[in-house]
Design a protein around this motif. Structure first.
Motif, mmCIF file in Angstrom:
data_model
loop_
_atom_site.group_PDB
_atom_site.id
_atom_site.type_symbol
_atom_site.label_atom_id
_atom_site.label_comp_id
_atom_site.label_asym_id
_atom_site.label_seq_id
_atom_site.Cartn_x
_atom_site.Cartn_y
_atom_site.Cartn_z
ATOM 1 N N ILE A 113 0.841 -1.204 0.000
ATOM 2 C CA ILE A 113 0.000 0.000 0.000
ATOM 3 C C ILE A 113 0.874 1.252 0.000
ATOM 4 C CG2 ILE A 113 -1.645 1.318 1.384
ATOM 5 C CD1 ILE A 113 -2.869 -1.402 2.180
ATOM 6 N N ALA A 114 1.906 1.266 0.841
ATOM 7 C CA ALA A 114 2.807 2.414 0.881
ATOM 8 C C ALA A 114 3.545 2.572 -0.443
ATOM 9 C CB ALA A 114 3.807 2.261 2.028
ATOM 10 N N SER A 115 3.912 1.470 -1.050
ATOM 11 C CA SER A 115 4.621 1.528 -2.319
ATOM 12 C C SER A 115 3.744 2.107 -3.424
ATOM 13 C CB SER A 115 5.094 0.130 -2.712
ATOM 14 O OG SER A 115 5.660 0.130 -3.995
ATOM 15 N N VAL A 116 2.508 1.695 -3.457
ATOM 16 C CA VAL A 116 1.604 2.165 -4.517
ATOM 17 C C VAL A 116 1.220 3.629 -4.295
ATOM 18 C CG1 VAL A 116 -0.727 1.880 -5.458
ATOM 19 C CG2 VAL A 116 0.707 -0.115 -5.075
ATOM 20 N N ILE A 117 0.925 3.990 -3.051
ATOM 21 C CA ILE A 117 0.411 5.334 -2.791
ATOM 22 C C ILE A 117 1.529 6.374 -2.703
ATOM 23 C CG2 ILE A 117 -0.808 6.746 -1.074
ATOM 24 C CD1 ILE A 117 -2.546 4.333 -0.509
ATOM 25 N N LEU A 118 2.604 6.052 -1.984
ATOM 26 C CA LEU A 118 3.595 7.072 -1.667
ATOM 27 C C LEU A 118 4.885 7.014 -2.479
ATOM 28 C CD1 LEU A 118 3.277 6.926 2.225
ATOM 29 C CD2 LEU A 118 2.267 8.591 0.686
ATOM 30 N N PHE A 119 5.357 5.835 -2.822
ATOM 31 C CA PHE A 119 6.723 5.711 -3.322
ATOM 32 C C PHE A 119 6.828 5.281 -4.785
ATOM 33 C CE2 PHE A 119 7.015 4.965 1.294
ATOM 34 C CZ PHE A 119 7.800 6.060 1.606
ATOM 35 N N ARG A 120 5.838 5.569 -5.581
ATOM 36 C CA ARG A 120 5.872 5.319 -7.023
ATOM 37 C C ARG A 120 6.234 3.874 -7.386
ATOM 38 N NH1 ARG A 120 9.423 10.466 -8.773
ATOM 39 N NH2 ARG A 120 8.224 12.011 -7.644
ATOM 40 N N ARG A 121 5.663 2.972 -6.709
ATOM 41 C CA ARG A 121 5.792 1.529 -6.979
ATOM 42 C C ARG A 121 7.230 1.016 -6.908
ATOM 43 N NH1 ARG A 121 0.721 0.130 -10.665
ATOM 44 N NH2 ARG A 121 -0.535 1.792 -9.868
ATOM 45 N N ARG A 122 7.908 1.416 -5.888
ATOM 46 C CA ARG A 122 9.255 0.904 -5.627
ATOM 47 C C ARG A 122 9.140 -0.387 -4.834
ATOM 48 N NH1 ARG A 122 12.350 4.254 -8.701
ATOM 49 N NH2 ARG A 122 11.889 6.410 -8.252
ATOM 50 N N ALA A 123 10.204 -1.159 -4.822
ATOM 51 C CA ALA A 123 10.167 -2.457 -4.132
ATOM 52 C C ALA A 123 10.605 -2.371 -2.671
ATOM 53 C CB ALA A 123 11.061 -3.454 -4.866
ATOM 54 N N TRP A 124 11.361 -1.354 -2.317
ATOM 55 C CA TRP A 124 11.914 -1.331 -0.965
ATOM 56 C C TRP A 124 10.879 -1.171 0.135
ATOM 57 C CZ3 TRP A 124 11.393 2.887 2.145
ATOM 58 C CH2 TRP A 124 11.122 4.111 1.554
ATOM 59 N N PRO A 125 9.732 -0.478 -0.039
ATOM 60 C CA PRO A 125 8.751 -0.435 1.059
ATOM 61 C C PRO A 125 8.145 -1.809 1.356
ATOM 62 C CG PRO A 125 8.338 1.359 -0.465
ATOM 63 C CD PRO A 125 9.349 0.467 -1.096
ATOM 64 N N VAL A 126 8.007 -2.632 0.330
ATOM 65 C CA VAL A 126 7.468 -3.978 0.523
ATOM 66 C C VAL A 126 8.442 -4.820 1.339
ATOM 67 C CG1 VAL A 126 6.662 -6.058 -0.645
ATOM 68 C CG2 VAL A 126 6.169 -3.819 -1.618
ATOM 69 N N ALA A 127 9.727 -4.746 0.974
ATOM 70 C CA ALA A 127 10.741 -5.504 1.715
ATOM 71 C C ALA A 127 10.877 -4.986 3.138
ATOM 72 C CB ALA A 127 12.078 -5.421 0.982
ATOM 73 N N LEU A 128 10.802 -3.675 3.319
ATOM 74 C CA LEU A 128 10.920 -3.092 4.652
ATOM 75 C C LEU A 128 9.747 -3.504 5.540
ATOM 76 C CD1 LEU A 128 12.683 -1.094 6.308
ATOM 77 C CD2 LEU A 128 11.050 0.664 5.624
ATOM 78 N N GLY A 129 8.534 -3.441 5.002
ATOM 79 C CA GLY A 129 7.352 -3.837 5.775
ATOM 80 C C GLY A 129 7.375 -5.308 6.139
ATOM 81 N N THR A 130 7.783 -6.156 5.201
ATOM 82 C CA THR A 130 7.887 -7.588 5.480
ATOM 83 C C THR A 130 8.952 -7.857 6.531
ATOM 84 O OG1 THR A 130 7.239 -8.032 3.200
ATOM 85 C CG2 THR A 130 8.184 -9.855 4.419
ATOM 86 N N GLY A 131 10.069 -7.143 6.439
ATOM 87 C CA GLY A 131 11.133 -7.308 7.433
ATOM 88 C C GLY A 131 10.711 -6.852 8.816
ATOM 89 N N PHE A 132 9.969 -5.741 8.886
ATOM 90 C CA PHE A 132 9.465 -5.287 10.192
ATOM 91 C C PHE A 132 8.523 -6.324 10.796
ATOM 92 C CE2 PHE A 132 10.051 -0.468 9.418
ATOM 93 C CZ PHE A 132 11.334 -0.542 9.932
ATOM 94 N N GLY A 133 7.636 -6.880 9.978
ATOM 95 C CA GLY A 133 6.710 -7.893 10.484
ATOM 96 C C GLY A 133 7.433 -9.142 10.952
ATOM 97 N N ALA A 134 8.410 -9.592 10.182
ATOM 98 C CA ALA A 134 9.176 -10.780 10.574
ATOM 99 C C ALA A 134 9.996 -10.506 11.827
ATOM 100 C CB ALA A 134 10.083 -11.221 9.425
ATOM 101 N N GLY A 135 10.530 -9.296 11.950
ATOM 102 C CA GLY A 135 11.293 -8.949 13.140
ATOM 103 C C GLY A 135 10.435 -8.909 14.391
ATOM 104 N N MET A 136 9.227 -8.386 14.264
ATOM 105 C CA MET A 136 8.311 -8.381 15.412
ATOM 106 C C MET A 136 7.931 -9.800 15.802
ATOM 107 S SD MET A 136 5.910 -5.145 14.365
ATOM 108 C CE MET A 136 4.591 -5.665 15.404
ATOM 109 N N ALA A 137 7.705 -10.654 14.832
ATOM 110 C CA ALA A 137 7.370 -12.052 15.122
ATOM 111 C C ALA A 137 8.542 -12.761 15.784
ATOM 112 C CB ALA A 137 6.966 -12.774 13.849
ATOM 113 N N TYR A 138 9.773 -12.464 15.327
ATOM 114 C CA TYR A 138 10.962 -13.064 15.933
ATOM 115 C C TYR A 138 11.107 -12.627 17.393
ATOM 116 C CZ TYR A 138 15.791 -14.212 16.907
ATOM 117 O OH TYR A 138 16.929 -14.710 17.485
#
Length: 133
Positions: free
Chosen positions: A79-104
């Motif tokens: 959602i952040a990538s589509v709305i704010l960052f012109r469809r870049r890949a790094w917000p997706v990786a960052l969000g997934t990493g934050f979620g995995a880090g919280m789960a860890y």
């Protein structure tokens, strides 16, 4: 097995104040109370849980938590990538990493309760001293 019932909010409180009638009675809807963890014993003897089963339950909970939190992070990243960052890949990786880090972190606290802030480990020798005084 005992089934407990809770009541929902009264009918009047769900309506606007301008629609209340003075002769209207309050109606309660009875809904069954279902706890998050239910234990139904078929026999009167309690069953013991082995340590392997406890660890397996913790691991299953951690795996489910990882899937859910990584998925939420992934969707927030998309959602952040589509709305704010012109469809870049790094917000997706960052969000997934934050979620995995919280789960860890949650899984680490589940397996090692000494890592919970404010927890103090008391040696067995001090426990005996406090108990005998």
């Amino acid at each position: 097995m005992t089934v407990q019932f809770t009541t929902s909010r009264p009918l009047e409180s769900r309506r606007r104040a301008c629609h209340r009638r003075p002769t209207e009675t309050r109606a309660y809807v009875r809904r069954p109370y279902i706890p998050l963890t239910t234990t139904i014993a078929m026999s009167s003897t309690p069953k013991t849980t082995s340590s392997e089963n406890i660890i397996a339950q913790k691991f299953d909970r951690c795996l489910a938590d990882l899937i859910v939190k990584s998925g939420v992070g992934f969707s927030a990243g998309v959602i952040a990538s589509v709305i704010l960052f012109r469809r870049r890949a790094w917000p997706v990786a960052l969000g997934t990493g934050f979620g995995a880090g919280m789960a860890y972190a949650d899984c680490d606290r589940s397996f090692n309760p000494a890592r919970i802030p404010g927890t103090r480990i008391i040696p067995h020798s001090e426990v005996k001293k406090e108990g005998s005084s």
